[in-house]
Design an enzyme around this catalytic site. Structure first.
Site, PDB file in Angstrom:
ATOM      1  N   TYR A 111      76.359  49.657  18.507  1.00 18.64           N
ATOM      2  CA  TYR A 111      74.972  50.083  18.699  1.00 18.64           C
ATOM      3  C   TYR A 111      74.752  51.575  18.566  1.00 18.64           C
ATOM      4  O   TYR A 111      73.687  52.013  18.138  1.00 18.64           O
ATOM      5  CB  TYR A 111      74.422  49.540  20.030  1.00 18.64           C
ATOM      6  CG  TYR A 111      73.636  48.284  19.772  1.00 18.64           C
ATOM      7  CD1 TYR A 111      74.288  47.151  19.299  1.00 18.64           C
ATOM      8  CD2 TYR A 111      72.263  48.247  19.934  1.00 18.64           C
ATOM      9  CE1 TYR A 111      73.586  46.009  18.999  1.00 18.64           C
ATOM     10  CE2 TYR A 111      71.551  47.098  19.640  1.00 18.64           C
ATOM     11  CZ  TYR A 111      72.205  45.981  19.172  1.00 18.64           C
ATOM     12  OH  TYR A 111      71.497  44.851  18.860  1.00 18.64           O
ATOM     13  N   GLU A 167      61.604  73.975  26.113  1.00 20.83           N
ATOM     14  CA  GLU A 167      62.469  73.525  25.018  1.00 20.83           C
ATOM     15  C   GLU A 167      61.648  72.984  23.848  1.00 20.83           C
ATOM     16  O   GLU A 167      62.183  72.287  22.977  1.00 20.83           O
ATOM     17  CB  GLU A 167      63.420  72.423  25.513  1.00 20.83           C
ATOM     18  CG  GLU A 167      64.289  72.797  26.690  1.00 20.83           C
ATOM     19  CD  GLU A 167      65.420  73.766  26.337  1.00 20.83           C
ATOM     20  OE1 GLU A 167      65.270  74.567  25.390  1.00 20.83           O
ATOM     21  OE2 GLU A 167      66.453  73.692  27.022  1.00 20.83           O
TER      22      GLU A 167
HETATM   23  O1  LIG Z   1      65.853  70.326  30.256  1.00 21.16           O
HETATM   24  C1  LIG Z   1      65.269  71.354  30.502  1.00 21.16           C
HETATM   25  C2  LIG Z   1      65.802  72.666  30.072  1.00 21.16           C
HETATM   26  O2  LIG Z   1      66.827  72.514  29.149  1.00 21.16           O
HETATM   27  C3  LIG Z   1      63.998  71.321  31.267  1.00 21.16           C
HETATM   28  O3  LIG Z   1      63.141  72.321  30.821  1.00 21.16           O
HETATM   29  P1  LIG Z   1      61.570  72.136  30.966  1.00 21.16           P
HETATM   30  O4  LIG Z   1      61.315  71.814  32.421  1.00 21.16           O
HETATM   31  O5  LIG Z   1      60.971  73.454  30.560  1.00 21.16           O
HETATM   32  O6  LIG Z   1      61.178  70.989  30.076  1.00 21.16           O
HETATM   33 ZN   LIG Z   2      67.842  70.763  29.116  1.00 21.86          ZN
END
Ligand SMILES: O=C(CO)COP(=O)(O)O
Ligand SMILES: [Zn+2]
Length: 214
Positions: free
Chosen positions: A119, A73
């Site tokens: 908040y 991501e």
């Molecule tokens: O949240 C995640 C996918 O949306 C985790 O992905 P990653 O393990 O590649 O960081």
């Molecule tokens: Zn994710």
């Protein structure tokens, strides 16, 4: 802060999120800006058990230069750094309340975390709901870029939140605030809710150090 201190902080804060149930399994990813690029959690890593020396490092052009392979991501993170120059850290979670909210059919896409309590206004600001994309699909990054830095946080439909902030600690806190408010909103579904008024929201903007500046 030195890069070594930032690595330690990332490990510590990620572990804290994991231990308090904000992340399970290998869900979520966290990045922090360093002088010559970006540190980001490795793909498929568990936030509770990161190794400071194996955190992925990308150079300023996004090339992987050290550590384990980066989160898939990474483009969500880079989109925030590119469009909000004051961004020093980005947190993506699959936290329960925010993800539940992201699955509801009738959420206002332009303001999916309405001003329920002070908040969330002070620390997160207005949150935009983005459509569903398969995890790892770079199109979600393009949509964030398309917001031109107007929002410090987005909610990915049927997936979870992405929050940007000035530094690691305040960004983690903003992600926690977003999660708690989302949980309250889900809890209050079907009930008549009194939101903060426009005047009350206006009085909170910029109060007590927040919300995050672009
Ligand atoms: O949240 C995640 C996918 O949306 C985790 O992905 P990653 O393990 O590649 O960081
Ligand atoms: Zn994710």
């Amino acid at each position: 802060m030195t890069e070594a201190q930032l690595r330690d902080d990332l490990v510590r804060l990620a572990k804290s999120l994991f231990e308090r149930g904000f992340s399970v399994g290998s869900a979520g990813n966290i990045s922090v800006r360093v002088a010559d690029g970006l540190l980001i959690t490795p793909t498929n890593s568990c936030l509770g058990f990161l190794d400071a020396d194996r955190i992925s490092k990308l150079d300023r052009d996004g090339r992987h230069v050290a550590g384990d392979p980066p989160s898939k991501e990474v483009f969500l993170h880079r989109a925030f750094y590119e469009t909000r120059p004051a961004t020093g850290a980005v947190v993506h979670l699959h936290s329960t309340g925010a993800t539940a909210l992201s699955c509801l059919a009738d959420v206002d896409a332009d303001d999916c975390i309405p001003p329920l309590t002070p908040y969330v206004v002070m620390r997160v600001g207005t949150v935009k709901l983005l459509p569903y994309f398969r995890p790892g699909d770079a199109s979600a990054g393009d949509l964030i870029r398309g917001l031109n830095g107007a929002h410090a946080a987005v909610l990915l439909a049927n997936h979870g939140p992405v929050v940007a902030g000035a530094d690691l600690r305040s960004t983690v806190q903003a992600a926690e605030e977003l999660e708690e408010t989302a949980k309250l909103l889900v809890l209050l579904q079907g009930q008549r809710v009194r939101l903060l008024s426009a005047d009350q929201v206006q009085a909170l903007r910029g109060a007590f150090g927040g919300p995050p500046t672009p």
